[in-house]
Motif scaffolding. Structure first.
Motif, PDB file in Angstrom:
ATOM      1  N   TYR A  27      -2.897 -47.812  -8.170  1.00 22.23           N
ATOM      2  CA  TYR A  27      -3.820 -46.261  -8.247  1.00 22.23           C
ATOM      3  C   TYR A  27      -3.369 -45.435  -7.079  1.00 22.23           C
ATOM      4  N   THR A  77      -6.393 -52.321 -17.616  1.00 21.46           N
ATOM      5  CA  THR A  77      -6.085 -50.611 -17.994  1.00 21.46           C
ATOM      6  C   THR A  77      -4.773 -50.552 -17.831  1.00 21.46           C
ATOM      7  N   HIS A  99      -9.029 -42.909 -11.300  1.00 23.66           N
ATOM      8  CA  HIS A  99      -9.600 -43.218 -12.517  1.00 23.66           C
ATOM      9  C   HIS A  99     -10.631 -44.233 -12.339  1.00 23.66           C
ATOM     10  N   CYS A 111     -14.092 -45.846 -12.509  1.00 22.79           N
ATOM     11  CA  CYS A 111     -15.240 -45.754 -13.654  1.00 22.79           C
ATOM     12  C   CYS A 111     -16.343 -44.716 -12.943  1.00 22.79           C
TER      13      CYS A 111
HETATM   14  C1  HEM Z   1     -13.555 -45.594 -16.712  1.00 23.62           C
HETATM   15  C2  HEM Z   1     -15.246 -50.313 -17.299  1.00 23.62           C
HETATM   16  C3  HEM Z   1     -19.763 -48.439 -17.858  1.00 23.62           C
HETATM   17  C4  HEM Z   1     -18.077 -43.790 -17.500  1.00 23.62           C
HETATM   18  C5  HEM Z   1     -13.561 -46.880 -16.776  1.00 23.62           C
HETATM   19  C6  HEM Z   1     -12.513 -47.902 -16.564  1.00 23.62           C
HETATM   20  C7  HEM Z   1     -13.214 -49.183 -16.718  1.00 23.62           C
HETATM   21  C8  HEM Z   1     -14.382 -49.132 -17.104  1.00 23.62           C
HETATM   22  C9  HEM Z   1     -12.085 -50.345 -16.594  1.00 23.62           C
HETATM   23  C10 HEM Z   1     -11.193 -47.466 -16.296  1.00 23.62           C
HETATM   24  C11 HEM Z   1     -10.514 -47.657 -15.091  1.00 23.62           C
HETATM   25  C12 HEM Z   1      -9.002 -47.221 -14.998  1.00 23.62           C
HETATM   26  O1  HEM Z   1      -8.600 -46.953 -15.928  1.00 23.62           O
HETATM   27  O2  HEM Z   1      -8.512 -47.218 -13.812  1.00 23.62           O
HETATM   28  C13 HEM Z   1     -16.729 -50.008 -17.648  1.00 23.62           C
HETATM   29  C14 HEM Z   1     -17.510 -51.173 -17.846  1.00 23.62           C
HETATM   30  C15 HEM Z   1     -18.487 -50.886 -17.850  1.00 23.62           C
HETATM   31  C16 HEM Z   1     -18.662 -49.216 -17.754  1.00 23.62           C
HETATM   32  C17 HEM Z   1     -16.810 -52.474 -17.782  1.00 23.62           C
HETATM   33  C18 HEM Z   1     -19.807 -51.319 -18.303  1.00 23.62           C
HETATM   34  C19 HEM Z   1     -20.559 -51.095 -19.247  1.00 23.62           C
HETATM   35  C20 HEM Z   1     -19.787 -47.125 -17.700  1.00 23.62           C
HETATM   36  C21 HEM Z   1     -20.666 -46.284 -17.533  1.00 23.62           C
HETATM   37  C22 HEM Z   1     -20.396 -44.868 -17.545  1.00 23.62           C
HETATM   38  C23 HEM Z   1     -18.868 -44.925 -17.636  1.00 23.62           C
HETATM   39  C24 HEM Z   1     -22.084 -46.507 -17.652  1.00 23.62           C
HETATM   40  C25 HEM Z   1     -21.105 -43.576 -17.562  1.00 23.62           C
HETATM   41  C26 HEM Z   1     -22.395 -43.501 -17.497  1.00 23.62           C
HETATM   42  C27 HEM Z   1     -16.670 -44.019 -17.440  1.00 23.62           C
HETATM   43  C28 HEM Z   1     -15.799 -42.821 -17.310  1.00 23.62           C
HETATM   44  C29 HEM Z   1     -14.614 -43.296 -17.064  1.00 23.62           C
HETATM   45  C30 HEM Z   1     -14.599 -44.784 -16.990  1.00 23.62           C
HETATM   46  C31 HEM Z   1     -16.102 -41.355 -17.557  1.00 23.62           C
HETATM   47  C32 HEM Z   1     -13.199 -42.399 -16.949  1.00 23.62           C
HETATM   48  C33 HEM Z   1     -13.031 -42.418 -15.487  1.00 23.62           C
HETATM   49  C34 HEM Z   1     -11.626 -41.616 -15.159  1.00 23.62           C
HETATM   50  O3  HEM Z   1     -10.769 -41.530 -16.165  1.00 23.62           O
HETATM   51  O4  HEM Z   1     -11.417 -40.916 -14.292  1.00 23.62           O
HETATM   52  N1  HEM Z   1     -14.681 -47.612 -17.197  1.00 23.62           N
HETATM   53  N2  HEM Z   1     -17.254 -48.672 -17.432  1.00 23.62           N
HETATM   54  N3  HEM Z   1     -18.283 -46.321 -17.755  1.00 23.62           N
HETATM   55  N4  HEM Z   1     -15.951 -45.057 -17.215  1.00 23.62           N
HETATM   56 FE1  HEM Z   1     -16.566 -46.944 -17.211  1.00 23.62          FE
END
Ligand code: HEM
Ligand code: MYR
Length: 421
Positions: free
Chosen positions: A63, A297, A365, A367
């Motif tokens: 990170y 990731t 990045h 979440c």
């Molecule tokens: C990024 C998991 C729910 C929006 C991520 C990443 C993971 C993740 C592993 C990437 C982290 C990385 O690459 O370093 C999850 C899991 C969820 C969840 C297991 C459960 C269901 C959500 C929810 C939202 C969301 C509820 C929006 C309301 C995003 C966004 C990113 C992201 C926009 C991109 C962030 C970035 O690239 O800066 N998520 N997430 N996620 N998640 Fe989630």
């Protein structure tokens, strides 16, 4: 040998190990970490040299945005289904910072309060329908609850008759993430339909033929200006709105695992009957740590550096083991046990508990929806324990460590569903 010298990174034999990733799923990195006795090793995936890393120390390096970038990190087939093209996941530097702020600006305390209210509203609504059904398949049927919460909060109009279809399409996009063959193509088709639907809404808002309240993400994203002062392409707005609707619907996977945990750990379930916030929180945090969901990731080395005596060469694809870090024996005591109270002692490190990524929200990045996920799960586990009666007929509650994403094999079938309050 000194750690400063360049050692040969432990290496997996074989011309290409993609099939092993698919076969071993969540345990691919962990299995090699054990046999090679190393938190970092090199392998070959999708024809490319790939570094795999695990544990909180590795997460801290991963990170560091000087060391890793996201451009061209996600495989193209994953963009066609799960992420979409041109979204926040693949941005770096100034462009990422600005786009991420667009997301984090809508993740405020009034959003979280509304999300909790909407979660109860839609659990009530769907549970009333479930009382009439012979059986409910929780991993499937909870998608409709979540899609409605997501759309109402985001300001996306969703007609009653479209709820189940839309929930299923959103489901297809994350269920197809690691699929090959027909499921992959189903995911692609569903993504195209969803993108067309949202793109049309954005275009109507911009033309002035549709009104959306200003405080809603749909309005905010539609009129967001990037770091160069330009409006986003309509299609990119659609990708980013789907970056809210899709993962919110994916919380269905955690809801299914929550119900599985309530059944498998009845003493822990019993303790939740007083509805105390701290206990609900620790239970769902342990669900997020314990069960497999997002396996790893990906990023690319941004500039060549040395870590632990190993050279990370510029451009090398690198995977961070999210599941394995949550189960790492250097970071967790008895990681294979389901123990919610471990969170009484947790040091709140941004690098050891990373089911939704680690590091910082704004410059990294991690979440964007982690707080929403936690609040929806807290309300949902409280609903399951304190507001719903149901029975679990004979079924297979086990889950696979090979299928990505994993869910309990019977998808959590509930019968005799009744609301109790
Ligand atoms: C990024 C998991 C729910 C929006 C991520 C990443 C993971 C993740 C592993 C990437 C982290 C990385 O690459 O370093 C999850 C899991 C969820 C969840 C297991 C459960 C269901 C959500 C929810 C939202 C969301 C509820 C929006 C309301 C995003 C966004 C990113 C992201 C926009 C991109 C962030 C970035 O690239 O800066 N998520 N997430 N996620 N998640 Fe989630
Ligand atoms: C979301 O929809 O963003 C959250 C939940 C989706 C989980 C799907 C897991 C598959 C990830 C595949 C590996 C990613 C490698 C870059």
């Amino acid at each position: 040998m000194s750690k400063e010298e360049n050692n040969q990174m432990p290496q997996e034999e074989g011309l290409d190990n993609t099939l092993k990733v698919l076969k071993e799923g969540y345990q691919f990195i962990m299995n090699r970490r054990h046999t090679m006795q190393s938190n970092v090793f090199e392998t070959k995936i999708l024809g490319e040299k790939t570094i795999c890393m695990s544990g909180s120390k590795a997460a801290e390096v991963f990170y560091d945005s000087q060391k890793f970038r996201r451009a061209d990190a996600a495989p193209s087939r994953l963009k066609k289904t799960l992420f979409g093209e041109g979204g926040v996941q693949g941005l770096d530097g100034e462009a990422h910072f600005h786009r991420k702020a667009m997301f984090m600006n809508v993740m405020n305390s009034s959003t979280l309060a509304e999300i909790r209210t909407l979660t109860n509203k839609y659990w009530e609504k769907e549970a009333a329908k479930w009382e009439e059904k012979e059986k409910v398949v929780l991993a499937e049927d909870s998608k409709s609850i979540l899609a409605q919460i997501a759309c109402e909060w985001a300001g996306v109009p969703l007609e009653e008759e479209d709820v189940d279809k839309t929930a299923q399409q959103l489901g297809d996009t994350f269920e197809a993430s690691a699929a090959v063959g027909p499921a992959h193509w189903k995911g692609r088709r569903s993504r195209s339909k969803l993108e067309d639907w949202i793109t049309e809404l954005v275009s109507e808002i911009r033309e002035g033929t549709r009104n959306v309240p200003e405080d809603r993400p749909l309005y905010q994203f539609t009129w967001h200006k990037d770091h160069e002062g330009k409006l986003l392409d309509e299609k990119i707005v659609a990708v980013e709105i789907l970056n809210l609707l899709r993962p919110m619907t994916a919380i269905s996977v955690y809801i299914a695992f929550t119900a599985q945990a309530l059944e498998q750990y009845p003493e822990e379930a019993e303790r939740l009957k007083d509805g105390e916030d701290g206990k609900l929180q620790r239970f769902i945090q342990e669900v997020r740590r314990f069960y497999p969901f997002f396996p790893f990731t990906a990023a690319r080395v941004n500039q060549t550096f040395t870590w632990e005596g190993y050279e990370f060469e510029e451009g090398t694809l690198t995977l961070l083991d999210l599941y394995g870090t949550n189960h790492h024996q250097e970071d967790w005591t008895n990681p294979a046990l389901f123990q919610p109270d471990r969170f009484k002692e947790w040091d709140e490190s941004p690098f050891n508990f990373i089911p939704q990524g680690g590091g910082e929200f704004s410059i990294g990045h991690r979440c964007a929806g982690e707080w929403i996920t936690i609040d929806i799960l807290k309300e949902s586990v409280n609903f399951l324990v304190n507001k719903l009666h149901y029975e679990l007929p004979e079924q297979d509650l086990s889950f696979s460590m090979d299928d990505i994403p994993s869910i309990p094999k019977s998808k959590m079938i509930l019968t005799n569903v009744k609301r109790t309050s």
